[in-house]
Scaffold this active site. Structure first.
Site, short mmCIF file in Angstrom:
data_model
loop_
_atom_site.label_atom_id
_atom_site.label_comp_id
_atom_site.label_asym_id
_atom_site.label_seq_id
_atom_site.Cartn_x
_atom_site.Cartn_y
_atom_site.Cartn_z
N THR A 180 0.83 -1.21 0.00
CA THR A 180 0.00 0.00 0.00
C THR A 180 0.86 1.25 0.00
O THR A 180 1.98 1.22 0.50
CB THR A 180 -0.88 -0.05 1.27
OG1 THR A 180 -1.80 -1.11 1.11
CG2 THR A 180 -1.64 1.24 1.51
N GLY A 215 -5.04 -4.97 7.22
CA GLY A 215 -6.17 -4.06 7.25
C GLY A 215 -7.23 -4.35 8.29
O GLY A 215 -7.78 -3.45 8.92
N1 ASP Z 1 -3.84 -2.17 4.64
C1 ASP Z 1 -4.02 -2.77 3.35
C2 ASP Z 1 -5.25 -3.64 3.35
O1 ASP Z 1 -5.44 -4.36 4.29
C3 ASP Z 1 -2.87 -3.62 2.95
C4 ASP Z 1 -1.56 -2.91 2.94
O2 ASP Z 1 -1.31 -2.03 3.76
O3 ASP Z 1 -0.77 -3.26 2.06
O4 ASP Z 1 -5.97 -3.61 2.39
#
Ligand code: ASP
Length: 312
Positions: free
Chosen positions: A179, A233
């Site tokens: 992300t 997440g």
């Molecule tokens: N937080 C993001 C999710 O759970 C994943 C990430 O941070 O790469 O969609």
């Protein structure tokens, strides 16, 4: 000119140094550097923090190295469903999209949602219709394809396993969250935050993570700080992680560094909340913290120098 500062991330996780070749590291650092330059350039010209975080995130969305925009992970149907959000600290305006497909820069669609929809969060086909109506640039599926992400998906396709964005070559060793996000302070003392992601490989049921949820993955308030998160997440949603940093500062009087430490190292770990976050306050203090082995990150503050890092 008031103080200006910017921080960015390209995801956190278990990044094994031995799997990082010099060429790969150079590519990551160049992408992070370009993102810093774009975002900081906006601030140097007296631009708004919101414009700076959008510009910085767009660069990372355009790079296939990160799990956002181009290079987003594959869902269980072999498609890319992206989530993004941004927030303006001066008036608490926010915009977000979830489960959008074929939108070149989901963060800019989130901005349009904030400014033109009368809503905060829209999703799926409705968000696509909104994008079309507002002439937001679209791309075909091929544009989002990345061989590395495709191989990641091949490891889980047809199973019930969904996984965070880890390397195809060494699943047990390397687990990372690709992300992207940015936080900024502009010359008028305003803060903003932005986050964008492709979510989890092989996700189904139109799963939505923390990234497009205001208060969980993204939060900005001139009274305290601006935050963008990356990590597992579901845990960040349960911890209301970004808002919690703000609340600890505002209601408990903690400094930015103390509040971030509390959330990243005390509150998230019992919830299996692997990951990290980037944070900035009104004084231009920057904190980049994570509870795993690495986080792709960068910052530029009072010294005007572009710093990038991956490992601790
Ligand atoms: N937080 C993001 C999710 O759970 C994943 C990430 O941070 O790469 O969609």
């Amino acid at each position: 000119m008031g103080k200006i500062a910017l921080a960015i991330h390209g995801g956190a996780g278990t990044i094994a140094p031995e799997l990082m070749t010099p060429t790969r590291e150079k590519a990551y650092r160049e992408a992070l550097d370009l993102s810093l330059r774009k975002g900081y350039g906006v601030l140097l010209e007296g631009g708004a923090a919101l414009d700076a975080v959008e510009a910085a995130v767009r660069v990372l969305e355009d790079s296939p190295l990160f799990n956002a925009g181009r290079g987003s992970v594959f869902n269980a149907d072999g498609q890319h469903e992206m989530d993004a959000s941004l927030m303006n600290g001066s008036d608490l305006q926010a915009g977000a999209v979830a489960g959008v497909q074929n939108v070149k820069n989901p963060i800019s669609l989130a901005r349009k949602v904030m400014e033109n929809s009368g809503h905060v969060l829209i999703s799926g086909n409705g968000a696509f219709e909104f994008a079309h109506k507002h002439k937001v640039p679209l791309e075909d599926d091929q544009y989002f394809f990345d061989e590395f992400r495709y191989q990641q998906w091949q490891e889980t396709v047809g199973t019930d396993v969904y996984q965070l964005d880890h390397a195809a070559s060494a699943p047990a060793k390397e687990k990372k969250f690709g992300t992207v996000g940015a936080v900024a302070l502009d010359t008028n003392g305003h803060l903003a935050a932005a986050t964008s992601t492709g979510g989890m490989t092989n996700k189904k049921w139109q799963r939505i993570g923390d990234s497009p949820v205001i208060g969980a993955g993204t939060y900005a308030n001139d009274a305290s700080c601006a935050i963008s998160c990356t990590g597992h997440g579901e845990s960040f949603l349960r911890a209301v992680a970004a808002f919690d940093v703000h609340a600890l500062m505002l209601y408990k009087g903690l400094s930015l560094a103390e509040a971030v430490r509390e959330v990243v190292h005390v509150k998230l770990p019992p919830l299996d909340g692997d990951g990290g976050l980037i944070a900035i306050d009104r004084e231009g203090n920057i904190v980049l913290d994570f509870n795993c082995s690495g986080m792709y990150r960068g910052q530029v503050g009072a010294d005007g120098i572009y710093h990038t890092a991956i490992f601790r």
